[in-house]
Write an enzyme that holds these catalytic residues in place. Structure first.
Site, PDB file in Angstrom:
ATOM      1  N   ASP A 267      -9.911   2.704   1.694  1.00 49.21           N
ATOM      2  CA  ASP A 267      -9.976   2.249   3.095  1.00 49.21           C
ATOM      3  C   ASP A 267     -10.420   3.393   4.017  1.00 49.21           C
ATOM      4  O   ASP A 267     -11.009   3.147   5.069  1.00 49.21           O
ATOM      5  CB  ASP A 267      -8.600   1.775   3.575  1.00 49.21           C
ATOM      6  CG  ASP A 267      -8.243   0.382   3.056  1.00 49.21           C
ATOM      7  OD1 ASP A 267      -9.155  -0.363   2.668  1.00 49.21           O
ATOM      8  OD2 ASP A 267      -7.045   0.052   3.045  1.00 49.21           O
TER       9      ASP A 267
ATOM     10  N   GLY B  39     -13.728  -6.769  10.696  1.00 46.19           N
ATOM     11  CA  GLY B  39     -13.465  -5.937   9.517  1.00 46.19           C
ATOM     12  C   GLY B  39     -14.294  -6.226   8.282  1.00 46.19           C
ATOM     13  O   GLY B  39     -14.045  -5.644   7.221  1.00 46.19           O
TER      14      GLY B  39
ATOM     15  N   LEU C  14      -9.908  -4.667  12.307  1.00 46.79           N
ATOM     16  CA  LEU C  14      -9.931  -4.719  10.848  1.00 46.79           C
ATOM     17  C   LEU C  14      -9.849  -6.146  10.317  1.00 46.79           C
ATOM     18  O   LEU C  14     -10.207  -6.415   9.174  1.00 46.79           O
ATOM     19  CB  LEU C  14      -8.763  -3.898  10.252  1.00 46.79           C
ATOM     20  CG  LEU C  14      -9.091  -2.459   9.875  1.00 46.79           C
ATOM     21  CD1 LEU C  14      -9.466  -1.644  11.096  1.00 46.79           C
ATOM     22  CD2 LEU C  14      -7.930  -1.801   9.153  1.00 46.79           C
TER      23      LEU C  14
ATOM     24  N   ASN D 142       2.480   0.793  18.367  1.00 47.24           N
ATOM     25  CA  ASN D 142       2.958  -0.174  17.380  1.00 47.24           C
ATOM     26  C   ASN D 142       4.163  -0.926  17.911  1.00 47.24           C
ATOM     27  O   ASN D 142       4.953  -0.383  18.686  1.00 47.24           O
ATOM     28  CB  ASN D 142       3.349   0.553  16.082  1.00 47.24           C
ATOM     29  CG  ASN D 142       3.531  -0.435  14.938  1.00 47.24           C
ATOM     30  OD1 ASN D 142       2.686  -1.310  14.738  1.00 47.24           O
ATOM     31  ND2 ASN D 142       4.614  -0.306  14.178  1.00 47.24           N
ATOM     32  N   ARG D 143       4.259  -2.204  17.501  1.00 50.76           N
ATOM     33  CA  ARG D 143       5.406  -3.032  17.905  1.00 50.76           C
ATOM     34  C   ARG D 143       6.723  -2.320  17.584  1.00 50.76           C
ATOM     35  O   ARG D 143       7.610  -2.233  18.413  1.00 50.76           O
ATOM     36  CB  ARG D 143       5.309  -4.377  17.170  1.00 50.76           C
ATOM     37  CG  ARG D 143       6.443  -5.324  17.414  1.00 50.76           C
ATOM     38  CD  ARG D 143       6.203  -6.638  16.704  1.00 50.76           C
ATOM     39  NE  ARG D 143       6.113  -6.484  15.247  1.00 50.76           N
ATOM     40  CZ  ARG D 143       5.902  -7.475  14.406  1.00 50.76           C
ATOM     41  NH1 ARG D 143       5.718  -8.696  14.865  1.00 50.76           N
ATOM     42  NH2 ARG D 143       5.823  -7.252  13.099  1.00 50.76           N
ATOM     43  N   THR D 144       6.834  -1.794  16.366  1.00 47.67           N
ATOM     44  CA  THR D 144       8.036  -1.058  15.971  1.00 47.67           C
ATOM     45  C   THR D 144       7.768   0.432  16.209  1.00 47.67           C
ATOM     46  O   THR D 144       7.041   1.079  15.453  1.00 47.67           O
ATOM     47  CB  THR D 144       8.351  -1.305  14.479  1.00 47.67           C
ATOM     48  OG1 THR D 144       8.358  -2.711  14.254  1.00 47.67           O
ATOM     49  CG2 THR D 144       9.673  -0.697  14.069  1.00 47.67           C
TER      50      THR D 144
ATOM     51  N   LYS E  66       0.815  -1.222   0.000  1.00 44.34           N
ATOM     52  CA  LYS E  66       0.000   0.000   0.000  1.00 44.34           C
ATOM     53  C   LYS E  66       0.846   1.269   0.000  1.00 44.34           C
ATOM     54  O   LYS E  66       0.477   2.264  -0.636  1.00 44.34           O
ATOM     55  CB  LYS E  66      -0.941   0.008   1.205  1.00 44.34           C
ATOM     56  CG  LYS E  66      -2.052  -1.014   1.037  1.00 44.34           C
ATOM     57  CD  LYS E  66      -3.051  -0.978   2.157  1.00 44.34           C
ATOM     58  CE  LYS E  66      -4.172  -1.947   1.831  1.00 44.34           C
ATOM     59  NZ  LYS E  66      -5.186  -2.042   2.847  1.00 44.34           N
TER      60      LYS E  66
ATOM     61  N   TYR F 241     -10.921  -9.809   9.517  1.00 38.93           N
ATOM     62  CA  TYR F 241     -12.240 -10.430   9.330  1.00 38.93           C
ATOM     63  C   TYR F 241     -12.142 -11.956   9.273  1.00 38.93           C
ATOM     64  O   TYR F 241     -13.157 -12.642   9.267  1.00 38.93           O
ATOM     65  CB  TYR F 241     -12.924  -9.891   8.060  1.00 38.93           C
ATOM     66  CG  TYR F 241     -12.021  -9.860   6.851  1.00 38.93           C
ATOM     67  CD1 TYR F 241     -11.814 -10.992   6.083  1.00 38.93           C
ATOM     68  CD2 TYR F 241     -11.344  -8.699   6.516  1.00 38.93           C
ATOM     69  CE1 TYR F 241     -10.968 -10.968   4.993  1.00 38.93           C
ATOM     70  CE2 TYR F 241     -10.493  -8.655   5.430  1.00 38.93           C
ATOM     71  CZ  TYR F 241     -10.312  -9.801   4.666  1.00 38.93           C
ATOM     72  OH  TYR F 241      -9.464  -9.765   3.594  1.00 38.93           O
TER      73      TYR F 241
ATOM     74  N   ALA G 197      -2.740   0.011   6.725  1.00 41.55           N
ATOM     75  CA  ALA G 197      -4.139   0.143   7.158  1.00 41.55           C
ATOM     76  C   ALA G 197      -4.257   1.221   8.237  1.00 41.55           C
ATOM     77  O   ALA G 197      -5.224   2.000   8.271  1.00 41.55           O
ATOM     78  CB  ALA G 197      -4.662  -1.189   7.668  1.00 41.55           C
TER      79      ALA G 197
END
Ligand code: NAP
Length: 289
Positions: free
Chosen positions: A113, A254, A231, A162-164, A76, A233, A142
């Protein structure tokens, strides 16, 4: 009943999705069902593209006359390098694309989105972001769409975890340039939120797709009754949504966003608006995972 059988001839127009992995994608199913229902001579295919071959894949869109593509994990953000124009202001401030329209070899980029997420929040959770405090888990493609949708809809305050961490910082600084009026904070330690009243938690990470995935946030830590949107699904109930259900929180997966963003892409490609989202949702709800 929506027919899903696809036939092709020399005039068939080609659409598709670039991703890696991509074989879990439900986009071919819903787009082909609608092409078939509306008697549009077109077919939609999933293309698994290696990262190193993304430039070639976009060349193929032009050279083969592929009419449109969607982008999914992990393309993306990279897709921005290969298109000619982003016509709409709402898409320009996201920094990620999920839809490309090919008009005579010129490629136009969009991010459906953004509106897809807002439609799902309204339809499924009856949630309007204006003046609300939102915790967003994740900082990938996303998350870019979700946070810019929330900022555009005048959320009061956003936390990004966020992890990072550096990726969350990058998203914050990108968003702050476009939406200086919104208070945005990155959050290395979720426990720091213990005394904040959160109105909405959104999981934009892919954590929760696999059985072994850990829960990123224990919802019992939040004060008040937050709404929860995941998000993901598939599975239809992630561990986060299971906890939300057990705690009696308003929640949704989602699927509604998937249908809404796909319907908006379909509209960009075909001009068809009439009940597309509802038909796509109907197809999706018949799937079993
Ligand atoms: P992406 O750009 O690859 O970003 C993935 C995100 O998930 C990153 O924030 C990443 O953190 C995080 N993550 C992945 N595994 C993790 C783990 N084990 N623990 C913690 N964090 C983890 O992907 P994306 O395009 O944003 O997509 C993310 C998810 O959203 C996917 O499940 C996708 O199917 C879903 N999605 C759904 C819709 C819909 O219509 N319902 C639309 C778009 C996307 P790091 O930065 O630390 O790697």
């Amino acid at each position: 009943m929506i027919p899903s059988q696809v036939t092709a001839d020399a005039k068939t127009e080609l659409y598709g999705i670039f991703g890696n992995p991509v074989h879990h994608s439900l986009s071919p199913l819903i787009h082909n069902a609608l092409f078939s229902k509306l008697k549009i001579n077109a077919v939609y295919v999933a293309f698994q593209v290696e990262t190193a071959a993304l430039a070639l894949a976009f060349e193929a869109v032009r050279s083969l006359g592929i009419r449109g593509v969607n982008l999914t994990i992990p393309f993306k953000e990279a897709a921005l390098n290969y298109i000619d124009e982003i016509p709409e202001d709402i898409d320009r401030c996201v920094g990620a694309l999920n839809t490309v329209v090919n008009k005579n070899g010129r490629l136009f980029g969009y991010n459906t989105d953004v509106l897809g997420f807002l439609i799902a929040l309204k339809e499924e959770l009856q949630f309007m972001p204006e003046g609300k405090k939102v915790l967003v888990l994740g900082a990938g493609g996303a998350a870019r769409a979700v946070t810019s949708a929330l900022a555009r809809a005048h959320a009061d305050r956003l936390w990004i975890h966020n992890r990072t961490e550096s990726r969350a910082e990058g998203l914050k600084s990108y968003l702050s340039d476009y939406f200086p009026e919104i208070e945005i904070e990155t959050l290395a330690d979720i426990d720091a939120l213990r005394n904040e009243k959160i109105d909405l938690v959104v999981n934009t990470t892919s954590c929760g797709m696999r059985q072994a995935d850990k829960v990123l946030l224990d919802l019992r830590r939040l004060s008040g009754k937050a709404h929860v949107y995941d998000l993901i699904y598939a599975p239809s109930e992630t561990p986060l949504l299971k906890q939300a259900r057990q705690l009696g929180l308003v929640h949704a997966n989602g699927l509604g966003m998937l249908a809404a963003q796909a319907a908006l892409s379909f509209e960009l490609w075909t001009g068809e608006k009439n009940a597309v989202r509802e038909s796509m949702l109907e197809v999706l709800k018949k799937c079993s995972w």
